[in-house]
Motif scaffolding. Structure first.
Motif, mmCIF file in Angstrom:
data_model
loop_
_atom_site.group_PDB
_atom_site.id
_atom_site.type_symbol
_atom_site.label_atom_id
_atom_site.label_comp_id
_atom_site.label_asym_id
_atom_site.label_seq_id
_atom_site.Cartn_x
_atom_site.Cartn_y
_atom_site.Cartn_z
ATOM 1 N N ARG A 169 51.457 18.043 23.496
ATOM 2 C CA ARG A 169 52.710 18.779 23.649
ATOM 3 C C ARG A 169 53.730 18.402 22.577
ATOM 4 N NH1 ARG A 169 56.766 16.495 26.928
ATOM 5 N NH2 ARG A 169 56.289 14.376 27.522
ATOM 6 N N HIS A 193 62.574 23.677 35.669
ATOM 7 C CA HIS A 193 62.783 22.705 34.590
ATOM 8 C C HIS A 193 61.843 23.003 33.420
ATOM 9 C CE1 HIS A 193 63.146 18.232 33.248
ATOM 10 N NE2 HIS A 193 63.967 19.012 32.582
ATOM 11 N N LEU A 194 60.590 23.366 33.719
ATOM 12 C CA LEU A 194 59.642 23.704 32.653
ATOM 13 C C LEU A 194 60.092 24.942 31.864
ATOM 14 C CD1 LEU A 194 56.264 23.034 34.472
ATOM 15 C CD2 LEU A 194 57.189 21.775 32.518
ATOM 16 N N ARG A 195 60.768 25.865 32.527
ATOM 17 C CA ARG A 195 61.257 27.077 31.849
ATOM 18 C C ARG A 195 62.496 26.783 30.985
ATOM 19 N NH1 ARG A 195 60.524 29.077 37.364
ATOM 20 N NH2 ARG A 195 58.509 30.133 37.415
ATOM 21 N N THR A 231 53.693 25.481 39.267
ATOM 22 C CA THR A 231 53.167 24.167 39.632
ATOM 23 C C THR A 231 53.314 23.915 41.136
ATOM 24 O OG1 THR A 231 55.248 23.027 39.218
ATOM 25 C CG2 THR A 231 53.697 23.220 37.349
ATOM 26 N N PHE A 291 61.851 22.020 27.982
ATOM 27 C CA PHE A 291 60.419 22.230 27.787
ATOM 28 C C PHE A 291 60.156 23.544 27.040
ATOM 29 C CE2 PHE A 291 60.462 19.189 31.268
ATOM 30 C CZ PHE A 291 59.496 18.283 30.850
ATOM 31 N N ARG A 333 60.569 22.009 39.649
ATOM 32 C CA ARG A 333 59.813 21.622 38.457
ATOM 33 C C ARG A 333 59.540 22.844 37.574
ATOM 34 N NH1 ARG A 333 55.404 18.220 40.155
ATOM 35 N NH2 ARG A 333 54.507 20.096 41.056
ATOM 36 N N ASP A 334 59.177 23.979 38.179
ATOM 37 C CA ASP A 334 58.911 25.191 37.399
ATOM 38 C C ASP A 334 60.160 25.626 36.641
ATOM 39 O OD1 ASP A 334 56.378 25.074 38.466
ATOM 40 O OD2 ASP A 334 56.688 26.729 39.871
#
Length: 177
Positions: A143, A69-71, A61, A75, A66-67
């Motif tokens: 989601r 956190h997404l991993r 992103t 998420f 943030r990436d």
């Protein structure tokens, strides 16, 4: 034309997504590592067989925090669920060169049926004589349907992250020898 095997040219393809952020804008991202198996007559996709696998750790992103956190377990939880997969189950022609491709999408340990709008963009030969085809696809995922429910309430009302994820694919593929 009969069903042919096609190899996705990842240098000329992409998987992108967007999600509403703070109710006022959208955040966009991509997945940089994926593979696909496509068997199709590009001029008539109704008999196509399509399998995609996306490496969720490749999320990008353009923001490292943030990436990461997404991993995380908030998420995608890539330690436990490293891939998202899609396997087509039916293809319906909706207009000239336009199709609804329905299949089983597995994400975060949950499998649900999803439909993507696919457009056959055309075919041609590259400068080295290799046959290429192009497709674009769009779809929407909720989601929460996949157990991805992390969120935060905003003081001004609403939530930090929208439920609907818009997905967009641009695919160029080469005819396998």
């Amino acid at each position: 034309m009969t069903k042919t095997k096609w190899a996705v040219d990842t240098a000329h393809s992409g998987i992108d997504f967007s999600v509403r952020h703070m109710v006022i804008s959208s955040v966009k991202g991509s997945f940089n590592s994926y593979s696909a198996s496509i068997e199709a007559d590009p001029k008539d996709l109704t008999t196509a067989s399509i399998d995609f696998s996306v490496d969720l750790a490749s999320v990008d992103t353009r923001n490292e925090d943030r990436d990461n956190h997404l991993r995380s377990a908030d998420f995608f939880d890539v330690e436990q669920f490293p891939t998202m997969t899609f396997k087509s189950t039916s293809v319906e022609k909706t207009d000239e060169d336009e199709y609804n491709v329905t299949g089983d999408l597995t994400l975060h340990g949950v499998t649900r049926q999803e439909t993507f709008k696919v457009v056959y963009e055309g075919s041609g030969l590259d400068p080295w004589g290799n046959e290429k085809v192009g497709f674009s696809a769009t779809g929407k995922l909720n989601r929460g349907d996949y157990g991805l429910v992390y969120n935060a309430a905003l003081e001004t009302g609403g939530v930090l992250i929208g439920d609907q994820i818009k997905v967009s694919l641009e695919i160029q593929a080469s005819k396998e020898a």
